[in-house]
Design a protein around this motif. Structure first.
Motif, PDB file in Angstrom:
ATOM      1  N   ARG B 243       0.840  -1.205   0.000  1.00 36.96           N
ATOM      2  CA  ARG B 243       0.000   0.000   0.000  1.00 36.96           C
ATOM      3  C   ARG B 243       0.875   1.255   0.000  1.00 36.96           C
ATOM      4  N   ILE B 244       1.885   1.226   0.855  1.00 32.80           N
ATOM      5  CA  ILE B 244       2.783   2.378   0.933  1.00 32.80           C
ATOM      6  C   ILE B 244       3.472   2.589  -0.413  1.00 32.80           C
ATOM      7  N   GLN B 245       3.945   1.467  -0.984  1.00 27.88           N
ATOM      8  CA  GLN B 245       4.627   1.545  -2.270  1.00 27.88           C
ATOM      9  C   GLN B 245       3.725   2.161  -3.338  1.00 27.88           C
ATOM     10  N   GLU B 246       2.435   1.754  -3.311  1.00 25.47           N
ATOM     11  CA  GLU B 246       1.526   2.202  -4.352  1.00 25.47           C
ATOM     12  C   GLU B 246       1.055   3.638  -4.173  1.00 25.47           C
ATOM     13  N   GLN B 247       0.804   4.003  -2.918  1.00 23.03           N
ATOM     14  CA  GLN B 247       0.100   5.257  -2.697  1.00 23.03           C
ATOM     15  C   GLN B 247       0.980   6.415  -2.238  1.00 23.03           C
ATOM     16  N   VAL B 248       2.168   6.079  -1.792  1.00 30.03           N
ATOM     17  CA  VAL B 248       3.065   7.158  -1.374  1.00 30.03           C
ATOM     18  C   VAL B 248       4.300   7.066  -2.269  1.00 30.03           C
ATOM     19  N   ASP B 249       4.672   8.115  -2.813  1.00 31.18           N
ATOM     20  CA  ASP B 249       5.831   8.087  -3.705  1.00 31.18           C
ATOM     21  C   ASP B 249       7.080   8.168  -2.857  1.00 31.18           C
ATOM     22  N   GLU B 288       9.328  -3.123  -4.896  1.00 32.10           N
ATOM     23  CA  GLU B 288      10.325  -2.058  -4.931  1.00 32.10           C
ATOM     24  C   GLU B 288      11.157  -1.928  -3.672  1.00 32.10           C
ATOM     25  N   VAL B 289      10.885  -2.776  -2.689  1.00 28.73           N
ATOM     26  CA  VAL B 289      11.660  -2.713  -1.441  1.00 28.73           C
ATOM     27  C   VAL B 289      13.116  -3.053  -1.726  1.00 28.73           C
ATOM     28  N   ARG B 290      14.016  -2.286  -1.138  1.00 26.20           N
ATOM     29  CA  ARG B 290      15.444  -2.544  -1.299  1.00 26.20           C
ATOM     30  C   ARG B 290      16.020  -3.112  -0.018  1.00 26.20           C
ATOM     31  N   PHE B 291      17.100  -3.864  -0.200  1.00 29.93           N
ATOM     32  CA  PHE B 291      17.765  -4.458   0.961  1.00 29.93           C
ATOM     33  C   PHE B 291      18.886  -3.539   1.430  1.00 29.93           C
ATOM     34  N   LEU B 292      18.630  -2.897   2.551  1.00 25.97           N
ATOM     35  CA  LEU B 292      19.581  -1.898   3.056  1.00 25.97           C
ATOM     36  C   LEU B 292      20.694  -2.550   3.871  1.00 25.97           C
ATOM     37  N   GLY B 293      20.436  -3.676   4.346  1.00 28.98           N
ATOM     38  CA  GLY B 293      21.467  -4.338   5.161  1.00 28.98           C
ATOM     39  C   GLY B 293      20.807  -5.176   6.217  1.00 28.98           C
ATOM     40  N   VAL B 294      21.645  -5.878   6.935  1.00 34.22           N
ATOM     41  CA  VAL B 294      23.102  -5.743   7.002  1.00 34.22           C
ATOM     42  C   VAL B 294      23.734  -6.372   5.750  1.00 34.22           C
ATOM     43  N   LEU B 295      24.593  -5.617   5.070  1.00 40.19           N
ATOM     44  CA  LEU B 295      25.262  -6.121   3.880  1.00 40.19           C
ATOM     45  C   LEU B 295      26.616  -6.691   4.259  1.00 40.19           C
TER      46      LEU B 295
END
Ligand code: ATP
Ligand code: MG
Lengths: 604, 385
Positions: B243-249, B288-295
């Motif tokens: 929902r966040i991905q779709e409705q909030v840029d 569209e979620v990205r993997f921020l870490g832990v890398l």
């Protein structure tokens, strides 16, 4: 056997007194055992007497509580055993019931139940000790018009039976004996020392017996015979030379002290011919001339040498003629008398040699209906028999129990934790017949567990387990299929009803759907039934093939018998005489047990 | 490829009734009814880089009425009856409540006795089975789990909820202080607006750590959204992030542990859905979620405390096996698109190490804002995958 007059009196005195003081050694060690032993001794005698006279036994056992006993925690109990045996001649009645070591069965080496002439006299002593009433006997022989009724008491000092209250009466029985003991004791029905356990065992091993028992308040029960032949009791075979330990050998020599050495070796042992006897003497460094001297002329050193030579010599394996079996057919019929038997398997092994003794093992395993639900986790019931006598105490180290625990019953679909007795609603009966059976202790309740014997019993158990497991597996399959059918019948209608409710379908549609589902699942149902029939069919084929096997087994057995007889005849010719035909052992004659005092000590 | 959208409840009812009708008609004709469902397992999952989530392949499971299945089918129809009534009246229940409702009904009607459930997993199984054959979400059958997670903090987010009675409720998250807003059950009914331009959304594996960040003032200092995932994201968390991905840029980042479990069960589920929910991943994933870490590079760069996977600990070894398994069988990690993520798995296998998200607190132990600073730095520098 000849009597040793000089020793007789002394020994006789001490004998009766000895037993009177040590009744616990011969089965009277507790109130429960006292009841059981009394019944057992009387029934054993009745069965033995009938068997020896070729009579099909009808036995009646009556046990009543008369009131409180004089001993703490006991009841006064009347035990009455009636048989249709040959009856007992009046002059022998006091000996039979009142005198210790008086027996017609000393012929050693025969698998008769009684062996020593102690049993029934001990019961009389117990009755006298606890109720001061002797054995009430009624007996009649075939040609007699009236029966003898009397009471027998024992003069312990003299080891003599005394007749009291003697009368001649009219008796409805053509022949037979009835004995009643009034004793203090305690009645236990089931379990190790249970009366019913004993009776069940006796019933199983005596398919030719009809037994009526009336125990206390219970309704009288009659168990009819299932075969009409009196089992043939094999004639005695003397022991094989390799069966004795040194001590036994020396005692044995004493028993034959007045016989010539050659005679002792040839008649006292099996598989020893005059030639072999001569060789044994030669190899022991004993002069040939001694062969014709009496046994009591041998010094103990000479006897020891002879013993050693015997150990080092090879002999033909002992004959297996002296053992007996009921046979699978008779056993099968008899098993059905144990209660509501679901199914069973029986195995009769061919005679075998264990520890140089002929042995024959039979096994019956039965599954009972009645205990099905609650019996799954309790140990199986074990019936042990030594020479057809039920063993009821000290089972732990018995060869039979060891053998049962050593079998992996799980592979026959019977529950078991490894190394323990299996569990479930089963009866496992094992009978070991051997003329020289060895016991672990004096009370003769535990068969010595030698490796060879345990292996032999194991083989029988495994075979019985295998054929039983076929039944069990078939049953499981049937159960599974039946469950399937039930399953369908349970869920089909529920499914249709719910669907119709959701859709608001019409009655007509509902009916049609019901028919439809019946058809669909009925097809499954049909398939299931077909499978069931197939299984049934396979089982029948299997059973039929078993029948062939069974018949061929009988035939094989007959052939074996014939071969053995031929062998024996040949043997006879070589030996000239036959131990078995010795007059004394086949004629009904009472003799006092050979009573060299030392012999008695070693016995006691 | 079918795109599974949320069905409205009318259509669910229609499908369900249709299903019953087919079964009954088959029965009246003496035909064996066959119920078809999409096979929900990884071996029937397809990952399309363009869609960004796992979708079902062609495999179907077929339940045919026979001796073995008659019980399951009877139970399914029985439970369906209850659920349809719920849909009609608008009543909702949890799985456990439904279990007791079943028990109650079965008690009333002795004819139904054979259907009785021994315990809740039995009735849960039937509910899942129904979802499979109707190809719908449990929530669409008005059966809600008490979903955990999704605690959301932001000073720039406004949520508008459409209530069952049609009324609207407006929740301004900036008015909640350090208390979170928690989306329940059907995030689909929520509309989101941003009161100003939001820089990023951060989904944190540990709800505790999310709360720490907020308590230390992260949402005050930055125009952002912080969401606690609370472990493996529940349906509601997944739908909420979507929902966040779709409705909030706004760019969305996930921050969690460095191990196979987090990567596959948590991150992959959030980003591309799961095999079990294969028919509904469209609504339950946020590609569209990205993997921020832990890398892996963070471990080196910040000299983070990491654990060696003990070869004598079966559960830790299992996690290595899991990584191997994901590389071999998970279409998500096999896809060229996600090669960088697969590389992390390879790194895990090679180095036999794992590192927890909280390890960042060891970097500058005296600075309570250390983690916040590092995360912001990573986001701004593009240190994510
Ligand atoms: N009911 C009976 N009918 C006929 N004869 C009997 C009966 N009871 C006993 N006898 C005879 O009395 C003898 C003595 O019996 P008793 O029980 O004392 O000794 P046993 O049976 O020979 O040996 P055991 O001591 O081992 O029982 C028997 O050998 C048998 O010949
Ligand atoms: Mg006797």
């Amino acid at each position: 056997m000849t009597k040793n007059k000089a020793n007789e009196k002394i020994v006789a005195n001490s004998t009766a007194e000895y037993f009177a003081k040590n009744l616990q050694q011969v089965g009277f060690s507790s109130p429960i055992k006292a009841v059981l032993t009394t019944v057992k001794e009387a029934m054993d005698n009745a069965l033995d007497a009938c068997e020896e006279h070729g009579i099909l036994p009808n036995i009646r056992v009556d046990i009543k509580k008369l009131g409180l006993g004089s001993l703490k925690n006991t009841d006064r109990i009347s035990i009455k055993v009636l048989d249709n045996g040959p009856g007992i001649e009046e002059k022998y009645v006091p000996m039979v019931f009142g005198q210790y070591l008086a027996s017609s069965k000393f012929g050693q080496g025969r698998p008769s139940r009684g062996q020593q002439g102690i049993g029934i006299s001990a019961a009389t002593t117990w009755a006298l000790q606890t109720s001061a009433i002797g054995a009430k006997v009624t007996t009649k022989r075939e040609n007699e018009r009236k029966a003898l009724r009397c009471v027998v008491v024992t003069d312990l000092k003299k080891n003599e039976g005394i007749l009291k209250d003697k009368e001649k009466i009219n008796w409805e029985n053509p022949h037979g004996t009835e004995v009643e003991f009034i004793i203090d004791g305690k009645i236990q029905m089931n379990g190790e020392g249970g009366l019913l356990t004993y009776l069940r065992g006796t019933i199983l091993l005596n398919p030719h017996m009809t037994l009526t028992y009336h125990l206390t308040e219970m309704e009288p029960v009659t168990v009819e015979r299932v075969i009409d032949e009196v089992p043939e009791i094999p004639k005695a075979t003397p022991p094989h030379p390799h069966t004795m330990k040194l001590g036994e050998f020396l005692s044995y020599a004493r028993l034959f002290s007045s016989h010539k050495n050659a005679e002792w070796l040839c008649k006292g042992f099996s598989r020893v011919s005059p030639n072999i006897a001569a060789t044994l003497f030669k190899n022991s460094g004993l002069p040939k001339t001694l062969l014709d001297k009496k046994v009591n002329t041998l010094t103990s050193d000479q006897l020891k040498k002879l013993f050693q030579t015997i150990q080092d010599s090879e002999f033909q394996a002992p004959s297996t003629k002296s053992v007996m079996s009921l046979g699978e057919k008779a056993l099968s019929l008899s098993v059905m008398r144990l209660g509501k038997v679901d199914y069973f398997s029986v195995v009769t092994r061919k005679p075998a040699i264990c520890d140089f003794k002929p042995v024959q093992v039979e096994v019956a395993i039965a599954r009972l209906f009645e205990k099905k639900s609650d019996g799954e986790d309790s140990s199986v019931q074990i019936l042990r028999f030594a020479n057809r006598v039920p063993l009821q105490f000290d089972k732990a180290s018995c060869a039979i129990v060891k053998s049962i625990s050593s079998v992996n019953w799980k592979s026959y679909s019977i529950k078991q934790t490894k190394g323990n007795l299996p569990s479930g609603p089963y009866i496992i009966a094992v009978s070991v017949v051997s003329p020289f059976l060895k016991f672990k202790n004096a009370s003769k309740e535990t068969i010595d567990a030698t490796d060879e014997l345990v292996t032999e019993i194991r083989k029988a158990l495994m075979k019985a387990g295998q054929s039983l497991s076929r039944h069990i597996k078939k049953e499981a399959k049937t159960q599974e299929l039946e469950n399937k059918i039930k399953h369908i019948e349970k869920f089909g209608p529920v499914l249709v009803n719910t669907l119709c409710r959701i859709l608001g379908a019409s009655e007509a549609k509902k009916k049609k759907a019901e028919e439809g589902i019946e058809k669909i699942l009925g097809r499954d149902n049909l398939k299931t039934r077909q499978q069931l029939d197939e299984v049934e069919e396979r089982l029948n084929v299997h059973l039929a093939s078993r029948k062939d096997q069974f018949d061929s087994f009988i035939k094989e057995d007959e052939e074996l018998q014939a071969r053995q007889e031929a062998l024996l005849r040949a043997e006879e010719e070589i030996l000239g005489t036959r131990y078995n035909d010795d007059e004394t052992s086949s004629k009904k004659e009472f003799s006092r047990k050979k009573k060299s005092s030392k012999k008695n000590k070693s016995r006691l | 490829m079918v795109k599974y959208g949320i069905k409205d409840q009318k259509s669910i009812e229609k499908i369900a009734m249709g299903l019953c009708d087919t079964i009954l008609t088959d029965l009246t004709q003496g035909k064996r009814p066959r119920l078809q469902a999409t096979k929900s397992s990884l071996d029937n999952a397809i990952y399309s880089p363009t869609l960004g989530y796992l979708t079902p392949g062609p495999k179907k499971t077929i339940t045919e009425l026979n001796v073995a299945s008659v019980k399951k089918m009877s139970r399914a129809i029985f439970v369906l009856d209850i659920l349809l009534k719920n849909i009609k009246t608008g009543a909702v229940n949890t799985k456990r409540e439904l279990y007791y409702i079943c028990k109650g009904l079965l008690k009333q009607n002795p004819e139904l006795k054979p259907l009785d459930f021994e315990d809740q997993p039995e009735s849960d199984g039937i509910i899942d089975f129904l979802c499979e054959i109707i190809e719908c979400y449990r929530e669409e059958l008005n059966c809600y789990a008490n979903d955990r997670g999704g605690q959301t903090y932001s000073k720039c987010l406004i949520v508008t909820e459409t209530l069952p009675n049609g009324k609207k409720a407006k929740i301004d998250l900036s008015k909640l202080g350090t208390s979170p807003f928690t989306p329940k059950n059907r995030p689909q009914n929520l509309a989101l607006t941003a009161s100003k331009k939001i820089e990023f959304c951060l989904v944190v594996e540990s709800e505790g750590t999310a709360n720490t960040l907020v308590s230390n003032g992260m949402t005050e200092r930055y125009d952002c959204i912080v969401v606690g995932a609370q472990g493996v994201p529940s349906n509601s968390v997944r739908a909420w992030v979507k929902r966040i991905q779709e409705q909030v840029d706004v760019p969305i980042y996930f921050f969690g542990d460095l191990d196979a479990y987090t990567l596959q069960n948590i991150f992959r589920t959030l980003k591309a859905g799961s095999a079990a929910s294969i028919i509904r991943n469209a609504d339950f994933s946020a590609p569209e979620v990205r993997f921020l870490g832990v890398l892996p590079e963070d471990v080196k760069k910040y000299d983070l405390f990491s654990y060696d996977v003990k070869s004598n600990d079966p559960s830790e070894m299992r996690s290595l096996k899991k990584a191997q398994d994901a590389l071999e069988n998970d279409p998500f990690f096999k896809s060229q698109r996600n090669r960088p993520l697969a590389k992390i798995l390879e790194w895990l296998i090679e180095n036999k190490k794992r590192c927890e998200q909280q390890a960042f607190f060891s970097v500058d132990a005296n600075d309570p804002l250390a983690l916040e600073k590092i995360l912001i730095k990573k986001i701004r520098e593009g240190s994510y995958i």
